[in-house]
Design an enzyme around this catalytic site. Sequence first.
Site, PDB file in Angstrom:
ATOM      1  CE  LYS A   1      -3.981   2.016   2.366  1.00 44.96           C
ATOM      2  NZ  LYS A   1      -4.982   1.819   3.447  1.00 44.96           N
TER       3      LYS A   1
ATOM      4  CG  ASP B   1     -15.100   0.333  10.740  1.00 46.14           C
ATOM      5  OD1 ASP B   1     -16.334   0.162  10.855  1.00 46.14           O
ATOM      6  OD2 ASP B   1     -14.544   0.586   9.658  1.00 46.14           O
TER       7      ASP B   1
END
Length: 797
Positions: A64, A156
Amino acid sequence: MTEGDLTEFQTEGGRSTSKKLSMQATAPPSDVPGYRLERFLGSGAFGQVWVGRDLNTGRPVAVKFFLHRGGVNWSLLSHEVKNLVQLSADRHIVQVLEVGWDNDPPYYVMELVPGGSLEDELTDRGALPVGEAVMLFRKICIGLNHSHNKGVLHCDLKPANILLGDDHEPRLADFGQSRLTHDQTPSLGTLFYMAPEQADLGSSPSSSWDVYAVGAIMYRMLTGGPPYRDDSIVEQLDTAGSLPKRLERYRESIRNATPPVRHIQRGGVDRELARIVSRCLAPEPDSRFGNVQEILDHLDRRDESRAKRPLMLLGILGPLLLLIVTSISGLQTINTAKEETMVALKAEARESNLLAARFAARTLESELERYFRLCQEEINSPAFREQLGETLRDAGLNQRLQDLADAGTSLEARKRTDVREALLDNESRQKLDEYLQSRLVDYMPSEDHPHRPKLATIFVTDQRGTIFSIAYVDPVARAQSSAGRNYAYRTYFHGQENDLPKTTPIADVTPLRQMQMSAAFQSTATFLWKIAISAPVKLSDDPDAPPDAVFVATINLGDIEILQGDEQKNHVAVLVDAREGPTRGTLLQHPYLDERQREGKLDIGEVYRVDVDTMDALLTGKDVDYADPVAAAEEADIYSGGWIAAMEPVTVPRLSVRPGGTTVERPLLPSRGEQSDLLVLVQYRLNKVFAPVGQMTQSLIRTGSVGLVALAVVSAMLWFFVRRVRDDRVVRRIRKATVDLAPMQDAPSDRAASNRVAPGNSRGNGPSRQNQSSKDTSKPMPPLDPTETIEVPPKPE
């Protein structure tokens, strides 16, 4: 990292930049030492993700890159990487392999999880089997517990943030919203996986948020959908206006809603598992588990309880085992005697049924012989021959018959309706109709002659197969009459074993030369199966001349008395088609077909067949458990169940008539032998055969039932006692836990104290949490996507 889990919250500028990045992603932003970047995977709010491979081990990885930072709090983004590095020791959390924070652009390398996300799995499969759901639930809790022990709250959790490896092992991913346990910065999760108190811009992170979320994930795995979510709540959220109002409405909707129960109603979910999920989903945080370790402890206790259940059952039922073994031994002795008796009774009944089938076949042969004699007498009758000769000498009639034959085929002849209408109006033909009708009436059974042969129709065809005169036992309309139609393809005209195609040229078909019985055919008027006795008629003495006409008498197979069964339908005789080919095994006569015809429900396509293998077994005398083919039909339950069946061929004489009127029997055709195309099948109910055995068994069952009831009562009392003791222990344990927790509830908690600290003040930038929660903007907002993470709005630069 997985290919299906790349969504992040983006501003309009971020989306525009992402679009440009995705369009330009033809080459990696930079090289990563030790890795070969192979293909572009996707782009997010902050950069690109590439699939690469470790040059040393060949292991696939995801890299990433963070390409743009404008308008973004970089410290909040970077803590995801730091948290992942801190948690990389657990196999249930996505592993970070390397971080290039000083590179330009910065990047980090993580394992590539190729199995997709749990969201993908649930979207494809819906609710999971209970055992598989519990296994995944436990492993997710283990990974989450490891994270909490390291001081990291995920904040989350949802199925999209749980990745599945090739081994189907879950791995927690996407810690972009995570917080440290001492962090006071608010964090918003995903609707319907987010605890109600988390949906507040002034809230402080808590482990109870993750407890609620993992419970919502388990609820989704058991039911196929998240808790509390329905269209009405989603619509309320979309119309709430600003983000604070939407969050407030989300909190109120959960706290005011009825607790979800679909997981309790799911088959295979035990009471303890349902309690665990319900407690995780409690709207009030104090009613939930204090931490994830408590969930794991309750799962362990559930497993222990389930493991002890067989021992518990054995302890209760142990004293009964000896009695049960004794009872089984006695039952086996009774069953052995019962089976031997049933075998003997069945063999005797089968022999008796075979004799009945033979008797029925011989009786049917006698009945058919009567019809042969009837036809013989009719064609030799002077009155008939005189009337037939007069009709055939009519020039107008002959012209109409020739016109129909000139059509070429039976199918084309049906189209010449004008010729048919003219033929039907012929006076000479109508006189022959009147004669045949009078003869048909004479053969009708009456009180004085109840056993007369009953005919369905009598008709005469010309030497080309066109019916020019016919009489019906039940009058039909002119349009439905078969007069004026060509049937040269029928077996009763040409004498072959099967009907010819309707497209066969009429000129290629020659009429039969001797009296015989036709193959069975289904009536186009009544839909019942018929047979026809047909004979050639010669008006001249020339033995080599073709017949001038063919006389035909048809019989409904259901009108032959020998085939009628008893009223209770326990002993039934039916007729079966024996011809080789697709019609073999077709039921030509059955009481069910007669009933359907009388009620007007019989259809031309309603055909039932005996299995060919069953027919072969019956014809060779084998013992067959017969099932009536009509049992599966509409309103035919009375024919269901097992039957004893026997089958016997029917022999029919074939006669020829000399021009002089004397009758001689013609030898049977060598290729056909003495058998006709008919088989008699006699069936008798098995339960009637075994009725004496059943009565004996019922008597024994009644005697044994008293003992079984006594055992059931004792077992029920033992069960009640054990359950009562177990429930009392649970109540005492709960009361003790309540007393122990009372002092803690009275004292102010550290969480409550920390809630009074504004994150802006603690960090030295940004507005206070009180100001954030109270501030409301009337600016309209786009509809919320319940499947996406709601992020805290960034602080102004």
